[in-house]
Scaffold this motif. Structure first.
Motif, PDB file in Angstrom:
ATOM      1  N   PHE A 292     189.972  66.577  31.300  1.00  0.00           N
ATOM      2  CA  PHE A 292     189.433  66.833  30.181  1.00  0.00           C
ATOM      3  C   PHE A 292     188.017  67.505  30.323  1.00  0.00           C
ATOM      4  N   GLU A 293     187.505  68.300  29.529  1.00  0.00           N
ATOM      5  CA  GLU A 293     186.489  69.048  29.858  1.00  0.00           C
ATOM      6  C   GLU A 293     185.097  68.124  29.808  1.00  0.00           C
ATOM      7  N   ALA A 294     184.334  68.493  30.839  1.00  0.00           N
ATOM      8  CA  ALA A 294     183.182  67.635  30.973  1.00  0.00           C
ATOM      9  C   ALA A 294     182.014  68.048  29.870  1.00  0.00           C
ATOM     10  N   SER A 295     181.245  67.221  29.724  1.00  0.00           N
ATOM     11  CA  SER A 295     179.916  67.291  28.726  1.00  0.00           C
ATOM     12  C   SER A 295     178.780  67.149  29.686  1.00  0.00           C
ATOM     13  N   SER A 296     177.630  67.380  29.002  1.00  0.00           N
ATOM     14  CA  SER A 296     176.333  67.499  29.917  1.00  0.00           C
ATOM     15  C   SER A 296     175.998  65.820  30.159  1.00  0.00           C
ATOM     16  N   ASP A 297     176.729  64.985  29.359  1.00  0.00           N
ATOM     17  CA  ASP A 297     176.164  63.594  29.317  1.00  0.00           C
ATOM     18  C   ASP A 297     177.244  62.572  29.948  1.00  0.00           C
ATOM     19  N   PRO A 298     176.803  62.206  31.243  1.00  0.00           N
ATOM     20  CA  PRO A 298     177.784  61.272  31.842  1.00  0.00           C
ATOM     21  C   PRO A 298     178.207  60.121  31.090  1.00  0.00           C
ATOM     22  N   GLU A 299     177.397  59.615  30.057  1.00  0.00           N
ATOM     23  CA  GLU A 299     177.880  58.528  29.348  1.00  0.00           C
ATOM     24  C   GLU A 299     178.838  59.082  28.201  1.00  0.00           C
ATOM     25  N   GLN A 300     178.699  60.058  27.639  1.00  0.00           N
ATOM     26  CA  GLN A 300     179.520  60.582  26.873  1.00  0.00           C
ATOM     27  C   GLN A 300     180.867  60.609  27.545  1.00  0.00           C
ATOM     28  N   ASP A 301     180.553  61.266  28.934  1.00  0.00           N
ATOM     29  CA  ASP A 301     182.086  61.487  29.604  1.00  0.00           C
ATOM     30  C   ASP A 301     182.897  60.170  29.849  1.00  0.00           C
ATOM     31  N   GLU A 302     182.298  58.822  29.954  1.00  0.00           N
ATOM     32  CA  GLU A 302     183.032  57.686  29.901  1.00  0.00           C
ATOM     33  C   GLU A 302     183.632  57.475  28.724  1.00  0.00           C
ATOM     34  N   VAL A 303     182.982  57.698  27.725  1.00  0.00           N
ATOM     35  CA  VAL A 303     183.568  57.413  26.303  1.00  0.00           C
ATOM     36  C   VAL A 303     184.661  58.369  25.930  1.00  0.00           C
ATOM     37  N   ASN A 304     184.601  59.514  26.425  1.00  0.00           N
ATOM     38  CA  ASN A 304     185.659  60.610  26.465  1.00  0.00           C
ATOM     39  C   ASN A 304     186.895  60.171  27.301  1.00  0.00           C
ATOM     40  N   ARG A 305     186.451  59.369  28.309  1.00  0.00           N
ATOM     41  CA  ARG A 305     187.645  59.014  29.365  1.00  0.00           C
ATOM     42  C   ARG A 305     188.337  57.776  28.669  1.00  0.00           C
ATOM     43  N   GLY A 306     187.648  56.919  27.940  1.00  0.00           N
ATOM     44  CA  GLY A 306     188.093  55.775  27.408  1.00  0.00           C
ATOM     45  C   GLY A 306     189.189  56.347  26.257  1.00  0.00           C
ATOM     46  N   PHE A 307     188.815  57.578  25.726  1.00  0.00           N
ATOM     47  CA  PHE A 307     189.955  57.701  24.601  1.00  0.00           C
ATOM     48  C   PHE A 307     191.149  58.416  25.222  1.00  0.00           C
ATOM     49  N   PHE A 308     191.086  59.096  26.194  1.00  0.00           N
ATOM     50  CA  PHE A 308     192.059  59.996  26.923  1.00  0.00           C
ATOM     51  C   PHE A 308     193.072  59.058  27.708  1.00  0.00           C
ATOM     52  N   LEU A 309     192.388  57.855  28.397  1.00  0.00           N
ATOM     53  CA  LEU A 309     193.079  56.867  28.891  1.00  0.00           C
ATOM     54  C   LEU A 309     193.983  56.116  27.729  1.00  0.00           C
TER      55      LEU A 309
END
Length: 649
Positions: free
Chosen positions: A398-415
């Motif tokens: 999934f595409e990375a954002s500029s915010d590591p915390e947001q990436d973790e939120v996004n990872r949770g969704f895709f998981l």
């Protein structure tokens, strides 16, 4: 007279145990037996010498063992062992050329010399026997080259349904080049329409000056853009053409091409020499065109998958796909072609499960993310070789954002999405990957930036786990979502792994360290203990070295068009003329092993990895011995190419 009859009966009894003689009528076999001559050899007797003319007799080995030797640089090299039931000298007779090897009796032996003109006539009028010779014995000569076709005159009898089905019906055969209607991008729309009307075809291919496809204009485009849209018909066709053109390679599976068209929702597909838009266009096929060439095909499964909603129905469809696969394999279809077909079907299954998962999450009140993502297949699934539901290999980008915390939120969704898909795949009968290579595993669900950063550091053999992950991703294939994410990761793998001489050396050492499961006497080497005692590992000892060799050569020569083992061998044969023969043999061998493993798995209800030699037919045993000889040839070529006697500084 009684003694003569006794000998004839004995010859008939021996011949009838093995094809192609077992295919003939008993009266025909008696005719052969009456014309046969018995040859008795003692150990070390010469059957023939390399360079001798073949004469007019085919030899059937009724008892004993014969070894083939080739003279190489003033020394004789053992290259083959023939056992009871094998036919000797057939290739030389057919080709009308001297023997390419020396044949020596390795033990006391009895051979029946059968008249070649009589056998040739029988094969010309018996489709099934001719198919057996063409498909198996001729390729299996293992004396330095592959015989592409038996070349026997087939005008003496009509082709059987099975032979036509296997020889032509399942692969795309481009029609004459004069049939293909082409124009340049600058051709006026009206002129292109007139050309289509004159030829009475539904489309015109737009190609460059080298006949490479750049676009396509269909009747629908003309109606939409000119008649309904009021467009200017004097403008060039480049203004209304659709592109890029979806392409497939010549000799690809017609069924897989049909499924690609269904998936892409297009009405026509362009056939090119290598399956890309970088080579000359050979034909344009509609679904009707492909169906004419296809015979029986599983395209209907696509619609069934799209309509299915329940786990029980998905499981039922997958069981039907495996049953189709079993039927195809028993009929003799290529294992590689079957892998293409099943890959398209399982791709559609994954897409449907993703859609269902997202719909369920929406119904539960989850807000879907507006973040680009890609579901990829890796491992055997990535190489289009997965027919059995014994494993799954997938990952998510999934595409990375500029915010590591947001990436973790996004990872949770895709998981969460991936976990639902994996659960439904399990419900459909797929086994979870024992190594954890699944998109529901956080280690295999990463941002594009994370994947790229990891892979850029993989160009060393110091971290075995990271290198293994990189090699797994080397076989990645896009399944769903944004293909640009998949391609970016794939290109990073090429750059990181492909340019490392140390990694190539490491891979080469692993490949040559795996000997075929045959001892010096040509007997299978089997497991001595454990649950598979008495069986040999066809994956580890046969498929893996050939698979890894194709991957290694692709890395070494920068071959990036294909991600399948079969495709890589084909690309190698085309790109490196000096390796053409070896690559062709290796692809044929890999295909055969894949067929046997898959069919064994379907019959036993497991992954087909371990094979019981006693359960193999005489033909299958002979084929495997052939392939293992090719494996040795491949390993020898790798030793030479990568200078394994020296070390990288």
């Amino acid at each position: 007279m009684p003694a003569t009859n006794l000998i004839v009966d004995r010859i008939v009894s021996a011949l009838k145990q093995f094809p192609p003689f077992s295919i003939f009528e008993e009266a025909t076999v008696y005719e052969l037996a009456r014309a046969a001559k018995v040859q008795v050899l003692t150990k070390d007797d010469m059957v023939w010498t390399q360079g001798d003319p073949p004469g007019e007799e085919v030899l059937f080995l009724a008892r004993g063992r014969v070894e083939y030797y080739r003279q190489v640089n003033d020394r004789n090299e053992l290259i083959d062992v023939r056992d009871v039931g094998d036919i000797l000298g057939l290739s030389a007779l057919h080709e009308g050329e001297p023997y390419r090897v020396t044949a020596l009796a390795a033990e006391d032996s009895i051979l029946y010399a059968l008249p070649w003109p009589m056998i040739r006539e029988l094969l010309s009028t018996n489709d099934q026997a001719r198919y057996y010779v063409r498909r198996h014995l001729f390729w299996g000569t293992r004396v330095g080259r592959s015989i592409p076709d038996a070349g026997l005159d087939s005008t003496g009898g009509t082709s059987s349904m099975l032979e036509a089905h296997l020889k032509g019906a399942h692969t795309i055969t481009p029609r004459p080049a004069r049939r293909l209607l082409c124009c340049t991008p600058e051709t006026p729309i009206r002129q292109a329409a007139e050309m289509m009307t004159k030829k009475m075809v539904p489309s015109i291919l737009v190609a460059d000056d080298r006949r490479r496809p750049v676009g396509i204009v269909t009747v629908g485009d003309l109606v939409k853009e000119v008649i309904v849209g009021g467009g200017d018909s004097t403008l060039p066709v480049s203004r209304i053409m659709s592109g890029p053109v979806v392409t497939v390679a010549r000799n690809s599976s017609t069924t897989a091409a049909t499924l690609v068209m269904l998936r892409e929702r297009i009405s026509q597909v362009c056939v090119t020499e290598d399956g890309t838009a970088d080579t000359e266009a050979l034909d344009v096929c509609t679904q009707k065109d492909l169906l004419v060439q296809s015979g029986r095909h599983p395209a209907g499964f696509i619609q069934e998958i799209r309509l299915a909603q329940t786990p029980a129905r998905f499981r039922e469809i997958c069981a039907d796909i495996e049953e189709m696969a079993r039927t195809y394999l028993e009929a003799g279809i290529s294992g590689l072609l079957l892998g293409e077909i099943c890959a398209e079907l399982y791709n559609e299954l994954v897409r449907q499960l993703i859609d269902i998962s997202l719909a369920e999450m929406t119904d539960e009140g989850t807000v879907l993310l507006d973040v680009p993502w890609a579901w990829i297949a890796v491992g055997s699934d990535g190489r289009r070789e997965q027919v059995l539901r014994t494993d799954m290999d997938n990952a998510l980008i999934f595409e990375a954002s500029s915010d590591p915390e947001q990436d973790e939120v996004n990872r949770g969704f895709f998981l969460q999405v991936a976990s639902r898909v994996i659960r439904m795949l399990v419900d459909a009968g797929f086994a979870r990957c024992q190594g954890g290579v699944m998109a529901s595993n956080p280690n295999w669900c990463k941002t594009d930036a994370e994947w790229i950063a990891e892979l850029r550091d993989a160009g060393t053999v110091s971290d075995g786990n990271r290198l293994l992950r990189a090699l797994i991703l080397y076989d990645l294939r896009h399944v769903s979502g944004d293909p640009s994410l998949s391609e970016a990761v794939r290109q990073t793998v090429f750059q990181a792994v492909g340019g490392s001489a140390a990694i190539q050396r490491y891979m080469a050492e692993l490949i040559v360290a795996t000997p075929p499961p045959l001892n010096f006497r040509g007997k299978f080497v089997v497991e001595k203990k454990g649950g598979n005692e008495g069986e040999f590992d066809i994956k580890k000892r046969g498929l893996t070295p050939l698979r890894d060799a194709a991957r290694l050569f692709a890395l070494h020569f920068g071959l990036r068009k294909h991600y399948s083992t079969g495709g890589r061998w084909l690309e190698l044969a085309s790109a490196q003329p000096e390796l053409m023969e070896l690559a062709t043999l290796a692809r044929e061998g890999y295909d055969m092993l894949l067929r046997i493993r898959t069919l064994t798995g379907l019959q036993r209800g497991d992954d087909g990895r371990f094979i019981d030699p006693s359960a193999l037919t005489q033909l299958q045993r002979g084929q495997m011995v052939n392939v293992f000889d090719v494996q040795r040839m491949v390993q020898t070529a790798i030793r030479h190419k990568f200078h394994l006697e020296t070390k990288i500084q």
